[in-house]
Design an enzyme around this catalytic site. Structure first.
Site, mmCIF file in Angstrom:
data_model
loop_
_atom_site.group_PDB
_atom_site.id
_atom_site.type_symbol
_atom_site.label_atom_id
_atom_site.label_comp_id
_atom_site.label_asym_id
_atom_site.label_seq_id
_atom_site.Cartn_x
_atom_site.Cartn_y
_atom_site.Cartn_z
ATOM 1 N N LYS A 1 69.516 -123.558 -5.656
ATOM 2 C CA LYS A 1 69.115 -122.532 -4.694
ATOM 3 C C LYS A 1 68.079 -123.059 -3.698
ATOM 4 O O LYS A 1 68.066 -122.664 -2.534
ATOM 5 C CB LYS A 1 68.559 -121.311 -5.428
ATOM 6 C CG LYS A 1 69.607 -120.495 -6.165
ATOM 7 C CD LYS A 1 68.979 -119.200 -6.655
ATOM 8 C CE LYS A 1 69.978 -118.157 -7.074
ATOM 9 N NZ LYS A 1 70.753 -118.349 -8.249
ATOM 10 N N GLU B 1 60.620 -115.575 -4.430
ATOM 11 C CA GLU B 1 61.093 -114.857 -3.243
ATOM 12 C C GLU B 1 60.396 -113.514 -3.155
ATOM 13 O O GLU B 1 60.167 -112.870 -4.176
ATOM 14 C CB GLU B 1 62.607 -114.575 -3.352
ATOM 15 C CG GLU B 1 63.474 -115.649 -2.810
ATOM 16 C CD GLU B 1 64.960 -115.336 -2.994
ATOM 17 O OE1 GLU B 1 65.316 -114.163 -3.231
ATOM 18 O OE2 GLU B 1 65.745 -116.281 -2.924
ATOM 19 N N ARG C 1 82.484 -121.554 -6.171
ATOM 20 C CA ARG C 1 83.524 -121.362 -7.187
ATOM 21 C C ARG C 1 84.213 -120.044 -6.928
ATOM 22 O O ARG C 1 83.839 -119.294 -6.040
ATOM 23 C CB ARG C 1 82.848 -121.290 -8.563
ATOM 24 C CG ARG C 1 81.775 -120.195 -8.584
ATOM 25 C CD ARG C 1 81.258 -119.910 -9.968
ATOM 26 N NE ARG C 1 79.996 -119.193 -9.954
ATOM 27 C CZ ARG C 1 79.863 -117.881 -9.898
ATOM 28 N NH1 ARG C 1 80.922 -117.111 -9.832
ATOM 29 N NH2 ARG C 1 78.674 -117.314 -9.893
HETATM 30 P P1 ADP Z 1 77.267 -114.104 -9.534
HETATM 31 O O1 ADP Z 1 76.371 -113.050 -10.101
HETATM 32 O O2 ADP Z 1 76.597 -115.399 -9.270
HETATM 33 O O3 ADP Z 1 78.110 -113.605 -8.421
HETATM 34 P P2 ADP Z 1 79.493 -113.593 -11.140
HETATM 35 O O4 ADP Z 1 79.171 -112.167 -11.157
HETATM 36 O O5 ADP Z 1 80.673 -114.107 -10.396
HETATM 37 O O6 ADP Z 1 78.256 -114.444 -10.663
HETATM 38 O O7 ADP Z 1 79.567 -114.000 -12.650
HETATM 39 C C1 ADP Z 1 79.695 -115.322 -13.016
HETATM 40 C C2 ADP Z 1 78.547 -115.682 -13.907
HETATM 41 O O8 ADP Z 1 78.487 -114.826 -15.028
HETATM 42 C C3 ADP Z 1 78.754 -117.052 -14.408
HETATM 43 O O9 ADP Z 1 77.955 -117.946 -13.694
HETATM 44 C C4 ADP Z 1 78.383 -116.969 -15.866
HETATM 45 O O10 ADP Z 1 77.034 -117.272 -16.074
HETATM 46 C C5 ADP Z 1 78.577 -115.559 -16.233
HETATM 47 N N1 ADP Z 1 79.867 -115.238 -16.864
HETATM 48 C C6 ADP Z 1 80.510 -114.067 -16.684
HETATM 49 N N2 ADP Z 1 81.607 -114.024 -17.403
HETATM 50 C C7 ADP Z 1 81.731 -115.178 -18.038
HETATM 51 C C8 ADP Z 1 82.709 -115.750 -18.939
HETATM 52 N N3 ADP Z 1 83.798 -115.100 -19.319
HETATM 53 N N4 ADP Z 1 82.498 -116.959 -19.392
HETATM 54 C C9 ADP Z 1 81.424 -117.615 -19.041
HETATM 55 N N5 ADP Z 1 80.486 -117.171 -18.208
HETATM 56 C C10 ADP Z 1 80.620 -115.962 -17.699
HETATM 57 P P1 ADP Z 2 72.289 -115.310 -9.254
HETATM 58 O O1 ADP Z 2 72.523 -116.750 -9.003
HETATM 59 O O2 ADP Z 2 71.792 -115.056 -10.624
HETATM 60 O O3 ADP Z 2 73.459 -114.490 -8.864
HETATM 61 P P2 ADP Z 2 70.989 -114.304 -6.845
HETATM 62 O O4 ADP Z 2 69.990 -115.057 -6.058
HETATM 63 O O5 ADP Z 2 72.344 -114.213 -6.281
HETATM 64 O O6 ADP Z 2 71.057 -114.935 -8.307
HETATM 65 O O7 ADP Z 2 70.434 -112.857 -7.116
HETATM 66 C C1 ADP Z 2 71.105 -111.943 -7.949
HETATM 67 C C2 ADP Z 2 70.736 -110.515 -7.582
HETATM 68 O O8 ADP Z 2 69.339 -110.293 -7.648
HETATM 69 C C3 ADP Z 2 71.091 -110.131 -6.177
HETATM 70 O O9 ADP Z 2 72.423 -109.710 -6.095
HETATM 71 C C4 ADP Z 2 70.112 -109.016 -5.865
HETATM 72 O O10 ADP Z 2 70.547 -107.789 -6.374
HETATM 73 C C5 ADP Z 2 68.895 -109.435 -6.625
HETATM 74 N N1 ADP Z 2 67.976 -110.167 -5.741
HETATM 75 C C6 ADP Z 2 67.988 -111.491 -5.521
HETATM 76 N N2 ADP Z 2 67.010 -111.845 -4.684
HETATM 77 C C7 ADP Z 2 66.378 -110.704 -4.340
HETATM 78 C C8 ADP Z 2 65.256 -110.419 -3.495
HETATM 79 N N3 ADP Z 2 64.591 -111.365 -2.873
HETATM 80 N N4 ADP Z 2 64.866 -109.123 -3.377
HETATM 81 C C9 ADP Z 2 65.517 -108.139 -4.044
HETATM 82 N N5 ADP Z 2 66.559 -108.363 -4.851
HETATM 83 C C10 ADP Z 2 66.987 -109.628 -5.012
#
Ligand code: ADP
Ligand code: ADP
Ligand code: MG
Length: 678
Positions: free
Chosen positions: A117, A201, A294
């Protein structure tokens, strides 16, 4: 295409979805599976399957060497990582390439830069895409980060730089808890991603999560497939996703789509991917959050609105094909919405559930898609994500899409393991969600004290007892017993034709429930009072039909041994029904005493033991850090005293109810009363 056999390095619904895509494209598929997944659906569906070791993901699905070996063994020429596990592991992607295998995803470089990130933000800023104000520097010391936290101000978010899936993320509201949260976030980051690096953040105040689906090839073509709104989140994890995003001003939409394409072009991206933004609904400002290099869990909503199969294109692009779709060929043809069906007890703090799926039936409806990783007989173990299936609905507009998704969820029958379908349906009915003005805080605000189902009624208990009774004694009016007017199973009650059952669900017990059958009618009593009187009761294929006064009713109930799942308004409770014949009440109502012990509240993995034998601990002092499904929690000392026994070590898998440590109290009043029936 350059390959004809693909190894799927994943499990669950995504592995199933990928295997099916391979079959459609005439590609052979190879599944890999851990010892916990021997009977899993993805293993049954693939053309070939290779065991890759013990249940723990680290020793199987996350072990890149074993997976590459499995590809060699089976002659697979490509590896699709799905999402999670190795999907964003640049080292693994490079090793695939070195081994002469096609990694179905972007170049290892793109994964490395965007998977981090901190690095991704630097690139976004370079490309002129605005990021959330915060700290993404190299100083990882507590002192340094604390200083930056002071500058950013409260509330703020601590994130794992390598993070994903909402893990390793902590909101901090008070400066004096920053250091403590840094330490927990680091642990989570290290355990989950093997990288403790953190960033800070500013917490965006009225946050909406909007992301853009990107598709790009190896020949410089980059397209977007519109946006998705994933603002319905719990613990930063998506629960419901939709496309397009509701109530998004068209200028802002255009700006987000253009920023996403610009970023993908800048890094020379060459696969499907998602660029996430956080939009401040109060100001209409969009900030780049991260890129997921991905396929994503929620990709089906984009497939539904565009009619484009993302996995098919992902495979073709990995094989070197030209992305032949022009941007104008990609049009949005409706509204789509996805709900994630998970094994959980939503009413008990969304606790993940394990067990065996005893009955399973998917809804079938025009415009409804089910992506599932399970079937009847599937085992849900504590080792992996609790996601079982996704229900995706599509229609012409948002309102009818919500209705269709609601209908789909209500007709999805999963018994034996608690699932969250009732909860999801309640989420769909939240006012802010219905109006399309919800923020990422909508679940916290919609269910401030957690979610609870409608309470279990006397009728629900009576129905469970009756279904169990008919299953045991023969089916309703067809049964010679009922027409002859009575049998003698319930000696306890001392009445002819009466059977006594003891029923409980979770920690609720319902005392004596008596089913009295006479001449085709049934009276069900609780504690001596009639609660349901029916005639013409028929029990067939998981459905109980009966007439109460003049009203004929049908209800889905499944019976598996002593477990009776009742699909009633109370959220599909699973009742344990025990007859007086083989079980006494004492054995049923076993109190869960903690006393002087630290008890595992759920199945999980011990991440850390924070005390040693002989240590003196105070009441409330953290003793263990446990990882259950996706979250870390501290298990604290129930009393103050001296640690007398520690029964779990880091890395141990424990069951819910396991006694993990014993503390000898200084105060004899505190002594553990033990389990009376032990
Ligand atoms: P993001 O919140 O980054 O958009 P997704 O909602 O697409 O991610 O969910 C994917 C993440 O959730 C993966 O990075 C993993 O950590 C976890 N995850 C969800 N379902 C599975 C699964 N069936 N097997 C492994 N990891 C999973
Ligand atoms: P991950 O890799 O776990 O998906 P993200 O950076 O995509 O992490 O953040 C996941 C979720 O956390 C976002 O979809 C949002 O709802 C919340 N979030 C992330 N950053 C912020 C922020 N700076 N302020 C408020 N909510 C946040
Ligand atoms: Mg994210």
């Amino acid at each position: 295409m350059k390959f004809s056999k693909v190894l799927i390095a994943n499990r669950g619904e995504i592995a199933v979805r990928l295997i099916r895509a391979c079959a459609r494209l005439g590609l052979r598929s190879v599944a890999v599976y851990s010892d916990a997944d021997v009977d899993a659906l993805h293993v049954q569906l693939a053309d070939e399957a290779v065991n890759i070791g013990p249940p723990e993901a680290r020793a199987s699905y996350l072990d890149g060497d074993k997976i590459i070996d499995a590809a060699r063994l089976t002659g697979a020429e490509a590896i699709h990582p799905g999402y999670g596990f190795l999907a964003e592991n640049a080292g693994f992607a490079s090793r695939c390439v070195e081994a002469g295998l096609v990694f179905v995803g972007p170049s290892p470089d793109a994964i490395a830069t965007m998977g981090d990130k901190i690095e991704a933000k630097r690139i976004a800023i370079g490309a002129g895409v605005e990021c959330v104000p915060g700290y993404h520097g190299d100083d990882q010391s507590d002192e340094g980060l604390l200083r930056e936290a002071e500058k950013i101000g409260m509330p703020l978010l601590i994130k794992a730089s390598a993070g994903g899936g909402g893990r390793g993320m902590r909101r901090v509201d008070e400066l004096n808890t920053v250091v403590e949260n840094l330490s927990l976030a680091r642990q989570e980051a290290q355990a989950a991603f093997g990288d403790p690096k953190l960033l800070l953040e500013r917490y965006v105040e009225s946050p909406r999560h909007i992301e853009v689906q990107i598709m790009a090839d190896q020949h410089g073509n980059v397209r977007h497939l519109f946006e998705r709104d994933c603002s319905v989140q719990r613990n930063y994890q998506k629960i419901i996703e939709e496309a397009p995003a509701p109530s998004l001003p068209s200028e802002l939409r255009q700006q987000i789509l253009e920023s996403a394409v610009k970023l993908a072009v800048t890094i020379g991206y060459d696969s499907v991917g998602t660029i996430e933004f956080i939009v401040d609904a109060a100001t209409g400002h969009a900030f780049f959050l991260e890129m997921n290099t991905r396929l994503q869990v929620e990709h089906p909503v984009t497939e539904m609105i565009t009619g484009i199969d993302l996995v098919e294109w992902q495979l073709r692009i990995a094989g070197g094909d030209v992305l032949s779709l022009a941007q104008d060929d990609i049009v949005c043809k409706g509204w789509a919405m996805e709900a994630r069906v998970a094994a959980e007890n939503s009413a008990e703090n969304y606790r993940a559930q394990t067990g065996t799926i005893t009955s399973y039936a998917e809804p079938s409806m025009e415009g409804l898609r089910i992506d599932s990783g399970v079937q009847q007989g599937s085992r849900v173990t504590p080792y992996y994500d609790s996601l079982l299936a996704k229900v995706i609905a599509m229609s012409v507009d948002r309102e009818t899409t919500i209705q269709k998704l609601d209908a789909g969820l209500s007709r999805f029958r999963i018994a034996g393991v608690g699932v969250n379908t009732r909860y999801l349906r309640d989420v769909l009915h939240l006012d802010d969600f219905q109006a399309g003005r919800h923020l990422t805080s909508c679940l916290r605000e919609g269910f401030p004290d957690g979610w609870s189902s409608s309470p279990i009624t006397n009728t629900d208990v009576a129905v469970a007892a009756l279904a169990y009774h008919l299953e045991r004694e023969g089916s309703g009016s067809q049964s010679p017993w009922s027409t002859l007017g009575g049998w003698r199973v319930g000696e306890r009650s001392g009445r002819r034709g009466a059977a006594v059952y003891y029923i409980r669900t979770g920690d609720q017990t319902f005392g004596e429930t008596t089913v009295i059958g006479r001449g085709g009618t049934f009276t069900i009593e609780r504690d001596g009072k009639a609660v349901l009187q029916v005639r013409e009761a028929t029990w067939r294929a998981g459905r109980l039909t009966y007439t109460e006064q003049t009203l004929r009713q049908s209800i889905d109930v499944s019976v598996d041994g002593v477990h009776v799942t009742c699909h009633c308004a109370a959220g599909d409770p699973v009742f344990d029904v025990l007859s007086s014949k083989n079980v006494s009440l004492g054995e049923i109502v076993k109190p869960v005493a903690t006393g002087n012990s630290v008890i595992a509240p759920t199945p999980g993995l011990i991440a850390e033991v924070m005390v040693s034998n002989g240590d003196t601990v105070e009441i409330g002092q953290p003793v263990f850090v446990m990882e259950a499904m996706k979250l870390f929690q501290q298990l604290c000392a129930p009393i103050g005293g001296v640690v007398e026994a520690i029964n779990a070590q880091p890395g141990d898998t424990v069951n819910g109810g396991d006694r993990l440590a014993v503390i000898a109290s200084a105060d004899p009043q505190d002594e553990d009363q033990g389990f009376p029936n032990d």
